[in-house]
Design a protein around this motif. Structure first.
Motif, mmCIF file in Angstrom:
data_model
loop_
_atom_site.group_PDB
_atom_site.id
_atom_site.type_symbol
_atom_site.label_atom_id
_atom_site.label_comp_id
_atom_site.label_asym_id
_atom_site.label_seq_id
_atom_site.Cartn_x
_atom_site.Cartn_y
_atom_site.Cartn_z
ATOM 1 N N ILE A 27 0.825 -1.214 0.000
ATOM 2 C CA ILE A 27 0.000 0.000 0.000
ATOM 3 C C ILE A 27 0.859 1.265 0.000
ATOM 4 O O ILE A 27 0.360 2.369 0.206
ATOM 5 N N GLY A 28 2.157 1.091 -0.206
ATOM 6 C CA GLY A 28 3.053 2.238 -0.286
ATOM 7 C C GLY A 28 3.498 2.777 1.052
ATOM 8 O O GLY A 28 3.969 3.908 1.147
ATOM 9 N N GLU A 29 3.359 1.976 2.112
ATOM 10 C CA GLU A 29 3.810 2.365 3.445
ATOM 11 C C GLU A 29 4.980 1.490 3.868
ATOM 12 O O GLU A 29 5.347 0.540 3.170
ATOM 13 N N THR A 30 5.567 1.793 5.018
ATOM 14 C CA THR A 30 6.695 1.020 5.542
ATOM 15 C C THR A 30 6.514 0.824 7.034
ATOM 16 O O THR A 30 6.124 1.749 7.741
ATOM 17 N N ASP A 31 6.787 -0.386 7.519
ATOM 18 C CA ASP A 31 6.712 -0.669 8.952
ATOM 19 C C ASP A 31 8.110 -1.002 9.470
ATOM 20 O O ASP A 31 8.660 -2.040 9.127
ATOM 21 N N ILE A 32 8.676 -0.111 10.271
ATOM 22 C CA ILE A 32 9.980 -0.399 10.865
ATOM 23 C C ILE A 32 9.850 -0.724 12.354
ATOM 24 O O ILE A 32 10.843 -0.749 13.069
ATOM 25 N N SER A 33 8.616 -1.000 12.787
ATOM 26 C CA SER A 33 8.402 -1.372 14.183
ATOM 27 C C SER A 33 8.282 -2.878 14.367
ATOM 28 O O SER A 33 8.223 -3.370 15.494
ATOM 29 N N ASN A 34 8.228 -3.632 13.245
ATOM 30 C CA ASN A 34 7.931 -5.062 13.360
ATOM 31 C C ASN A 34 8.981 -5.821 14.162
ATOM 32 O O ASN A 34 8.648 -6.743 14.910
ATOM 33 N N ALA A 63 -2.673 -4.275 19.325
ATOM 34 C CA ALA A 63 -2.901 -2.880 19.731
ATOM 35 C C ALA A 63 -1.832 -1.962 19.147
ATOM 36 O O ALA A 63 -2.127 -0.853 18.679
ATOM 37 N N LEU A 64 -0.575 -2.424 19.140
ATOM 38 C CA LEU A 64 0.485 -1.606 18.552
ATOM 39 C C LEU A 64 0.355 -1.545 17.036
ATOM 40 O O LEU A 64 0.688 -0.531 16.412
ATOM 41 N N GLY A 65 -0.114 -2.645 16.430
ATOM 42 C CA GLY A 65 -0.379 -2.612 14.994
ATOM 43 C C GLY A 65 -1.460 -1.599 14.659
ATOM 44 O O GLY A 65 -1.348 -0.848 13.678
ATOM 45 N N LEU A 66 -2.506 -1.559 15.491
ATOM 46 C CA LEU A 66 -3.563 -0.572 15.306
ATOM 47 C C LEU A 66 -3.026 0.846 15.513
ATOM 48 O O LEU A 66 -3.382 1.773 14.769
ATOM 49 N N LEU A 67 -2.158 1.020 16.506
ATOM 50 C CA LEU A 67 -1.554 2.325 16.755
ATOM 51 C C LEU A 67 -0.741 2.773 15.552
ATOM 52 O O LEU A 67 -0.775 3.956 15.166
ATOM 53 N N ASN A 68 -0.006 1.852 14.943
ATOM 54 C CA ASN A 68 0.740 2.169 13.720
ATOM 55 C C ASN A 68 -0.186 2.759 12.666
ATOM 56 O O ASN A 68 0.123 3.776 12.025
ATOM 57 N N ALA A 69 -1.326 2.095 12.467
ATOM 58 C CA ALA A 69 -2.260 2.535 11.434
ATOM 59 C C ALA A 69 -2.881 3.887 11.776
ATOM 60 O O ALA A 69 -3.016 4.762 10.907
ATOM 61 N N LEU A 70 -3.246 4.075 13.051
ATOM 62 C CA LEU A 70 -3.941 5.295 13.442
ATOM 63 C C LEU A 70 -3.062 6.537 13.322
ATOM 64 O O LEU A 70 -3.541 7.613 12.946
ATOM 65 N N VAL A 71 -1.768 6.391 13.642
ATOM 66 C CA VAL A 71 -0.897 7.571 13.531
ATOM 67 C C VAL A 71 -0.686 7.954 12.069
ATOM 68 O O VAL A 71 -0.301 9.085 11.760
ATOM 69 N N SER A 75 7.885 1.719 17.395
ATOM 70 C CA SER A 75 9.022 0.839 17.674
ATOM 71 C C SER A 75 9.619 1.139 19.044
ATOM 72 O O SER A 75 9.943 0.230 19.819
ATOM 73 N N GLY A 76 9.738 2.432 19.367
ATOM 74 C CA GLY A 76 10.254 2.815 20.675
ATOM 75 C C GLY A 76 9.342 2.358 21.803
ATOM 76 O O GLY A 76 9.812 1.903 22.857
ATOM 77 N N VAL A 77 8.028 2.456 21.577
ATOM 78 C CA VAL A 77 7.063 1.988 22.578
ATOM 79 C C VAL A 77 7.225 0.484 22.806
ATOM 80 O O VAL A 77 7.253 0.012 23.950
ATOM 81 N N ALA A 78 7.329 -0.277 21.707
ATOM 82 C CA ALA A 78 7.467 -1.733 21.808
ATOM 83 C C ALA A 78 8.766 -2.116 22.520
ATOM 84 O O ALA A 78 8.785 -3.027 23.360
ATOM 85 N N MET A 79 9.853 -1.422 22.175
ATOM 86 C CA MET A 79 11.129 -1.702 22.841
ATOM 87 C C MET A 79 11.018 -1.493 24.346
ATOM 88 O O MET A 79 11.467 -2.326 25.146
#
Length: 322
Positions: A65-72, A106-114, A130-134
Motif C-alpha cells: 500500500i506504499g507504506e513502511t513498517d519499521i516497528s515489526n 494494539a500496537l499494529g492498530l496504533l501504527n495505522a492510526l498515527v 518501535s520505541g514503545v514496543a522496545m
C-alpha cells in the motif's frame, strides 16, 4: 473494476536476477565448503530463515500500500514476553496468550492510526511505535530472558513434526495464507490498487483508511506468529530478539519483487528474498568470516541484486514503449 485486477501482476523476468543469484550461491558454496549441501545444513537454513520470512510476509502487506513498517522487529518479542511473564506468574494459559496477542495487535492498530488519523509518514509513525514496543518488552522482562515454562508452546512452535521443524511448517503455512490473500482476494487486490494510485482507488470506492488499518493489523498477526516461532526456538524468551531483522524483512520483500512505492507485491518472491539473504549469511559463516565483514558482504550483494532487478525492469519498460 477490471483494471484493479491487473495490479500486482509481475513480469515473467521480474525475479530472474534473484533466482540466478540463489542458484549461483548454492553452486559456489557447495563446491567451496564441505557441508553446505548436507541435509543438516539445508535444514538449518530453513530454520534460520523461518522467522525472517514470516516477518517479511507481514511487511509485504504494508509495502503493497506504499507504506513502511519499521516497528515489526521491536514488536516481534512483545507477545511472547507478555505470555511468558504472565504464565510464569500463574496466569492461566488462554488469558496469558490472548493478552500477549492483543498487545501486539494494539500496537499494529496504533501504527495505522498515527498514519490515517494523525497523518504522519509511516516511517516516522512506526519509528515511534518501535520505541514503545522496545520499552514495553524490556520493562515487562526486566531486560532479562524469561523462561518459557509452557511446554506445549515450545513444541508447537519450536518442536518437529515427522522430522521437519515446526518453524518451517509455520513458515510454509504463512506463505500460503499471505499469497492467497494478496493474489486471490478482493482485499488483496484493493491493497495493490491503493499502493498503485490512491486517487484511483478512491474513485473505485475503496475505503483507504479501513484497508490501511486492516493491513497493519494483518501485519501484526504475522509479527506475532514470527515472535513465537523465534522465541520458542529455545526455552527462554528474550526482549528485543527481533530488532536486528527489521531491515532484512524489508530487503527480502523488495528483492522478491515488492515495490517500495506500492502497487506490486509478491509473497513467493519475498520467500525467495529471505532465502537469498540466509544463504549468503550461512555460506559466509562456513568460511568463518567475521560477522562485521559478513554484514558488509551481505549488504554489497543485496545492492548488486537490487541493481540488477532495477536495470532489467527499466529495460522491459523501454521495450514496451517501443
Amino acid at each position: 473494476m477490471t483494471q484493479v485486477r491487473k495490479f500486482g501482476r509481475k513480469s515473467k523476468h521480474n525475479n530472474l536476477i534473484l533466482y540466478i543469484a540463489i542458484l549461483a550461491l548454492v553452486l559456489i558454496f557447495s563446491v567451496t565448503t564441505k557441508n553446505f549441501f548436507s541435509g543438516t545444513n539445508l535444514k538449518a537454513i530453513l530454520q534460520s530463515m523461518a522467522t525472517l520470512s514470516v516477518l517479511a510476509f507481514g511487511e509485504t502487506f504494508i509495502l503493497s500500500i506504499g507504506e513502511t513498517d519499521i516497528s515489526n522487529g521491536a514488536m516481534l518479542s512483545l507477545s511472547p514476553v507478555i505470555f511468558a511473564a504472565l504464565y510464569m506468574r500463574d496466569v492461566p494459559f488462554l488469558p496469558a496468550l490472548i493478552l500477549g496477542i492483543l498487545a501486539t495487535l494494539a500496537l499494529g492498530l496504533l501504527n495505522a492510526l498515527v498514519i490515517v488519523k494523525a497523518g504522519l509518514p509511516s516511517f516516522i509513525g512506526t519509528l515511534g511505535v518501535s520505541g514503545v514496543a522496545m520499552g514495553l518488552t524490556r520493562i515487562i522482562a526486566n531486560n532479562k530472558p524469561i523462561l518459557m515454562e509452557h511446554q506445549g508452546m515450545l513444541k508447537v512452535f519450536g518442536g518437529e513434526t515427522a522430522g521437519i521443524p515446526n518453524a518451517v511448517l509455520w513458515m510454509a503455512a504463512m506463505l500460503l495464507i499471505g499469497d492467497f490473500i494478496i493474489r486471490r482476494t478482493r482485499f488483496g487486490r484493493n491493497l495493490l490498487c491503493i499502493g498503485d494510485n490512491r486517487e484511483a482507488a478512491m474513485i473505485y470506492g475503496i475505503r483507504i483508511n479501513r484497508h490501511v488499518i486492516l493491513a497493519f493489523l494483518l501485519d501484526a498477526v504475522f509479527v506475532t506468529t514470527a515472535g513465537f516461532m523465534e522465541c520458542c526456538r529455545s526455552t527462554y524468551v528474550t526482549a528485543g530478539v527481533g530488532e536486528a531483522l527489521v531491515l532484512n524483512s524489508i530487503v527480502a520483500s523488495v528483492i522478491g519483487g515488492t515495490a517500495v512505492s506500492g502497487g506490486r507485491a509478491n509473497m513467493v518472491g519475498t520467500f525467495m528474498g529471505a532465502l537469498f539473504i540466509t544463504i549468503v549469511a550461512n555460506g559466509l559463516f562456513m568460511f568463518a568470516i567475521s560477522p562485521y565483514l559478513t554484514n558488509i558482504i551481505v549488504g554489497l550483494v543485496i545492492i548488486v541484486v537490487l541493481t540488477g532487478n532495477a536495470l532489467m525492469s527499466n529495460r522491459e519498460q523501454e521495450l514496451k514503449r517501443t
